[in-house]
Every structure is written in structure tokens, then in C-alpha cells.
Design a protein around this motif. Structure first.
Motif, PDB file in Angstrom:
ATOM      1  N   SER A  75       0.864  -1.193   0.000  1.00 24.18           N
ATOM      2  CA  SER A  75       0.000   0.000   0.000  1.00 24.18           C
ATOM      3  C   SER A  75       0.895   1.236   0.000  1.00 24.18           C
ATOM      4  O   SER A  75       1.206   1.786   1.047  1.00 24.18           O
ATOM      5  N   PRO A  76       1.308   1.673  -1.187  1.00 27.75           N
ATOM      6  CA  PRO A  76       2.210   2.827  -1.260  1.00 27.75           C
ATOM      7  C   PRO A  76       1.520   4.120  -0.841  1.00 27.75           C
ATOM      8  O   PRO A  76       0.334   4.310  -1.080  1.00 27.75           O
ATOM      9  N   THR A  77       2.303   4.979  -0.184  1.00 33.72           N
ATOM     10  CA  THR A  77       1.801   6.267   0.287  1.00 33.72           C
ATOM     11  C   THR A  77       2.757   7.358  -0.150  1.00 33.72           C
ATOM     12  O   THR A  77       3.969   7.173  -0.098  1.00 33.72           O
ATOM     13  N   ALA A  78       2.216   8.490  -0.568  1.00 31.09           N
ATOM     14  CA  ALA A  78       3.040   9.626  -0.972  1.00 31.09           C
ATOM     15  C   ALA A  78       2.567  10.869  -0.229  1.00 31.09           C
ATOM     16  O   ALA A  78       1.368  11.092  -0.060  1.00 31.09           O
ATOM     17  N   VAL A  79       3.530  11.661   0.238  1.00 31.83           N
ATOM     18  CA  VAL A  79       3.231  12.921   0.904  1.00 31.83           C
ATOM     19  C   VAL A  79       3.501  14.043  -0.100  1.00 31.83           C
ATOM     20  O   VAL A  79       4.597  14.132  -0.650  1.00 31.83           O
ATOM     21  N   LEU A  80       2.498  14.876  -0.340  1.00 30.24           N
ATOM     22  CA  LEU A  80       2.630  15.982  -1.292  1.00 30.24           C
ATOM     23  C   LEU A  80       2.976  17.252  -0.535  1.00 30.24           C
ATOM     24  O   LEU A  80       2.288  17.632   0.401  1.00 30.24           O
ATOM     25  N   ARG A  81       4.027  17.899  -0.974  1.00 30.60           N
ATOM     26  CA  ARG A  81       4.430  19.182  -0.395  1.00 30.60           C
ATOM     27  C   ARG A  81       4.521  20.170  -1.551  1.00 30.60           C
ATOM     28  O   ARG A  81       5.504  20.187  -2.271  1.00 30.60           O
ATOM     29  N   VAL A  82       3.457  20.950  -1.728  1.00 30.03           N
ATOM     30  CA  VAL A  82       3.367  21.891  -2.844  1.00 30.03           C
ATOM     31  C   VAL A  82       3.359  23.295  -2.275  1.00 30.03           C
ATOM     32  O   VAL A  82       2.633  23.585  -1.326  1.00 30.03           O
ATOM     33  N   ASP A  83       4.180  24.174  -2.874  1.00 31.53           N
ATOM     34  CA  ASP A  83       4.258  25.559  -2.423  1.00 31.53           C
ATOM     35  C   ASP A  83       2.903  26.235  -2.593  1.00 31.53           C
ATOM     36  O   ASP A  83       2.203  26.021  -3.581  1.00 31.53           O
TER      37      ASP A  83
END
Length: 134
Positions: free
Chosen positions: A94-102
Motif C-alpha cells: 500500500s504505497p503512500t506519498a506525501v505531497l508538499r506543494v508551495d
């Protein structure tokens, strides 16, 4: 002549408070029955000698104010993002990605990344910053 009246003994139980008790019991059981998960199977799980848990490290996708994409602090072009993500999540359950967008960027870059994550079936979490002074 014996004119005395016989006193009849009668037993009477007041049941007016029973209505309130029954009402509260009914409410209690209705609320409890909605909280119970009927899909739970009770199992006796086997014991393990080591108590270590496998920690899942999420993949971090960042986009800075200049529009540069980063995949775990490695600069990457937007066209390379999807194949590189597919390579990194290969074999993960179960892949997880954290988005950090300006915050100064338009929403389209965020939507593009979310579409890539949707195609690859990655759980996406957006990182935010708490507001100061509230």
C-alpha cells in the motif's frame, strides 16, 4: 350484630417509572448495536519472538515556488515523475506519498500529481502548515 367491614388488602405496584427505564435501555442498546462491527472475526493470533514492526516510509513529492519537482529531495522533471514513481512503488503493498506543494503555485500542478497518484493507486496525503496566531 357484627357490622364491621372487612378491609381488603390489595397489592399495587407503581410502574410509571418503568417506562422511563425501558426507554433509556432501548436507546442504549440501539446506540451500542450501531457501534459494534459485525465483520470482526475473533482470532487467537500467533506469538512472535521479535516485537518489531515494519515501518512504511512514504514517498515525498515536493514542488517549490519555481515549479521544480522533487522526489525524495531528488530533482526530477514532471514527465519523469510517473515512471519514477511506478518504479519506486513496485512491490509495495500500500504505497503512500506525501505531497508538499508551495502555496504560491496554481492548483493545476497539484491536480496533475494527484492524477498520477490515482493512476498508480497511491494513497496521497497533502502536507500543510498550521496557521500562525489562531
Amino acid at each position: 350484630m357484627n357490622l364491621s367491614r372487612r378491609r381488603k388488602l390489595s397489592s399495587h405496584v407503581e410502574t410509571s417509572s418503568m417506562n422511563d427505564i425501558m426507554f433509556f435501555l432501548m436507546l442504549f442498546f440501539l446506540i451500542v448495536s450501531t457501534m459494534v462491527n459485525p465483520n470482526v472475526i475473533k482470532l487467537m493470533l500467533p506469538n512472535a519472538r521479535s516485537g518489531k514492526q515494519a515501518m512504511k516510509q512514504p514517498i515525498t513529492i515536493s514542488v517549490d515556488a519555481a515549479g521544480t519537482y522533487f522526489l525524495d529531495r531528488t530533482p526530477i522533471t514532471p514527465t519523469e515523475l510517473e515512471p519514477e514513481l511506478a518504479r519506486r512503488i513496485a512491490g509495495l503493498e500500500s504505497p503512500t506519498a506525501v505531497l508538499r506543494v508551495d502555496a504560491s503555485l496554481n492548483v493545476q500542478k497539484l491536480v496533475d500529481i494527484l492524477e498520477i497518484g490515482n493512476r498508480l493507486k497511491i494513497k496521497m496525503v497533502m502536507a500543510t502548515q498550521a496557521q500562525q496566531g489562531k
